[in-house]
Design a protein around this motif. Structure first.
Motif, mmCIF file in Angstrom:
data_model
loop_
_atom_site.group_PDB
_atom_site.id
_atom_site.type_symbol
_atom_site.label_atom_id
_atom_site.label_comp_id
_atom_site.label_asym_id
_atom_site.label_seq_id
_atom_site.Cartn_x
_atom_site.Cartn_y
_atom_site.Cartn_z
ATOM 1 N N UNK A 24 9.490 -33.951 -76.837
ATOM 2 C CA UNK A 24 8.388 -33.273 -76.143
ATOM 3 C C UNK A 24 7.773 -34.202 -75.109
ATOM 4 N N UNK A 25 7.504 -33.656 -73.943
ATOM 5 C CA UNK A 25 6.648 -34.269 -72.926
ATOM 6 C C UNK A 25 5.669 -33.164 -72.590
ATOM 7 N N UNK A 26 4.410 -33.343 -72.964
ATOM 8 C CA UNK A 26 3.483 -32.222 -72.830
ATOM 9 C C UNK A 26 2.059 -32.696 -72.535
ATOM 10 N N UNK A 27 1.432 -32.001 -71.601
ATOM 11 C CA UNK A 27 0.023 -32.208 -71.259
ATOM 12 C C UNK A 27 -0.676 -30.874 -71.510
ATOM 13 N N UNK A 28 -1.840 -30.928 -72.138
ATOM 14 C CA UNK A 28 -2.603 -29.702 -72.385
ATOM 15 C C UNK A 28 -2.814 -28.975 -71.049
ATOM 16 N N UNK A 29 -2.662 -27.637 -71.031
ATOM 17 C CA UNK A 29 -2.815 -26.881 -69.780
ATOM 18 C C UNK A 29 -4.119 -27.161 -69.028
ATOM 19 N N UNK A 30 -5.207 -27.473 -69.737
ATOM 20 C CA UNK A 30 -6.479 -27.768 -69.072
ATOM 21 C C UNK A 30 -6.413 -29.032 -68.222
ATOM 22 N N UNK A 31 -5.429 -29.891 -68.483
ATOM 23 C CA UNK A 31 -5.344 -31.174 -67.798
ATOM 24 C C UNK A 31 -4.092 -31.312 -66.929
ATOM 25 N N UNK A 32 -3.308 -30.265 -66.809
ATOM 26 C CA UNK A 32 -2.085 -30.338 -66.001
ATOM 27 C C UNK A 32 -2.423 -30.426 -64.518
ATOM 28 N N UNK A 33 -1.511 -31.006 -63.750
ATOM 29 C CA UNK A 33 -1.696 -31.118 -62.311
ATOM 30 C C UNK A 33 -2.593 -32.258 -61.887
ATOM 31 N N UNK A 34 -2.839 -33.225 -62.790
ATOM 32 C CA UNK A 34 -3.735 -34.338 -62.475
ATOM 33 C C UNK A 34 -3.052 -35.697 -62.623
ATOM 34 N N UNK A 35 -1.721 -35.707 -62.554
ATOM 35 C CA UNK A 35 -0.901 -36.929 -62.613
ATOM 36 C C UNK A 35 -0.835 -37.581 -63.987
ATOM 37 N N UNK A 36 -1.284 -36.898 -65.040
ATOM 38 C CA UNK A 36 -1.227 -37.485 -66.383
ATOM 39 C C UNK A 36 0.215 -37.605 -66.883
ATOM 40 N N UNK A 37 1.067 -36.654 -66.511
ATOM 41 C CA UNK A 37 2.469 -36.744 -66.924
ATOM 42 C C UNK A 37 3.097 -38.009 -66.356
ATOM 43 N N UNK A 38 2.793 -38.306 -65.118
ATOM 44 C CA UNK A 38 3.348 -39.493 -64.464
ATOM 45 C C UNK A 38 2.906 -40.775 -65.177
ATOM 46 N N UNK A 39 1.634 -40.881 -65.475
ATOM 47 C CA UNK A 39 1.125 -42.050 -66.200
ATOM 48 C C UNK A 39 1.799 -42.188 -67.564
ATOM 49 N N UNK A 40 1.917 -41.091 -68.251
ATOM 50 C CA UNK A 40 2.508 -41.078 -69.583
ATOM 51 C C UNK A 40 3.989 -41.452 -69.532
ATOM 52 N N UNK A 41 4.732 -40.860 -68.590
ATOM 53 C CA UNK A 41 6.159 -41.149 -68.464
ATOM 54 C C UNK A 41 6.395 -42.619 -68.111
ATOM 55 N N UNK A 42 5.647 -43.135 -67.175
ATOM 56 C CA UNK A 42 5.817 -44.541 -66.775
ATOM 57 C C UNK A 42 5.550 -45.467 -67.956
ATOM 58 N N UNK A 43 4.497 -45.183 -68.711
ATOM 59 C CA UNK A 43 4.180 -45.997 -69.888
ATOM 60 C C UNK A 43 5.293 -45.892 -70.936
ATOM 61 N N UNK A 44 5.779 -44.691 -71.162
ATOM 62 C CA UNK A 44 6.837 -44.475 -72.145
ATOM 63 C C UNK A 44 8.098 -45.237 -71.754
ATOM 64 N N UNK A 45 8.492 -45.147 -70.502
ATOM 65 C CA UNK A 45 9.686 -45.847 -70.023
ATOM 66 C C UNK A 45 9.513 -47.364 -70.175
#
Length: 166
Positions: A92-113
């Motif tokens: 799973x790679x998931x951001x709550x819909x209330x917070x999507x579109x604010x670059x949180x996925x990018x921060x999370x993915x970079x940290x995970x990698x």
């Protein structure tokens, strides 16, 4: 971004992670509460959450293995998981819909990698829907082809990121 923290998940995050999984994924695509707890307890270093000053807003969870079979449904329950495995499979790679579109996925993915690189893993694998292929390519993932998985009754694509070439 100020007020953000990225860390390994804890059992106390279970209810919020389940809520995010339930509201962000369609139909049977999301994991059950039991599967999420198994993932937190079994491989916390592969279950990373991002939180603001109020709550967990998203997460990535995964398992490690020596042999990758992306269409293996049992692996979603971490059957076959081995923390010493050099290959990571993201579930799973998931951001709550209330917070999507604010670059949180990018921060999370970079940290995970970065985390998986520090753990000396060789490769990260995932399956995703068609509309997400280009997003994962931005993080360096290569497209492997259409997946045999029909998880949640949906069509999927396989991708991988070689960490040894980073």
């Amino acid at each position: 971004m100020p007020g953000l923290n990225i860390r390994s998940a804890k059992a106390s995050d279970l209810d919020r992670c389940f809520e995010i999984e339930r509201v962000a994924y369609a139909g049977d695509e999301g994991a059950t509460k039991e599967k999420i707890l198994t993932r937190i307890n079994t491989y916390p270093e592969g279950f990373i959450v991002i939180e603001n000053n109020k709550e967990v807003i998203g997460f990535i969870n995964s398992g490690a293995t020596h042999k990758v079979e992306l269409s293996d449904e049992a692996f979603k329950e971490l059957i076959g998981h081995d923390a010493t495995g050099k290959h990571i499979v993201i579930m799973s790679v998931v951001i709550h819909p209330d917070y999507q579109g604010q670059s949180y996925t990018s921060l999370l993915m970079k940290h995970f990698i970065e985390t998986m690189t520090k753990l000396q893993k060789a490769e990260i694998y995932l399956i995703c829907q068609t509309e997400l292929v280009k997003m994962y390519e931005k993080y360096g993932f290569d497209y492997l082809g259409k997946s045999d998985s029909d998880h949640g009754g949906l069509s999927w694509h396989e991708m991988s990121l070689n960490l040894l070439s980073k």
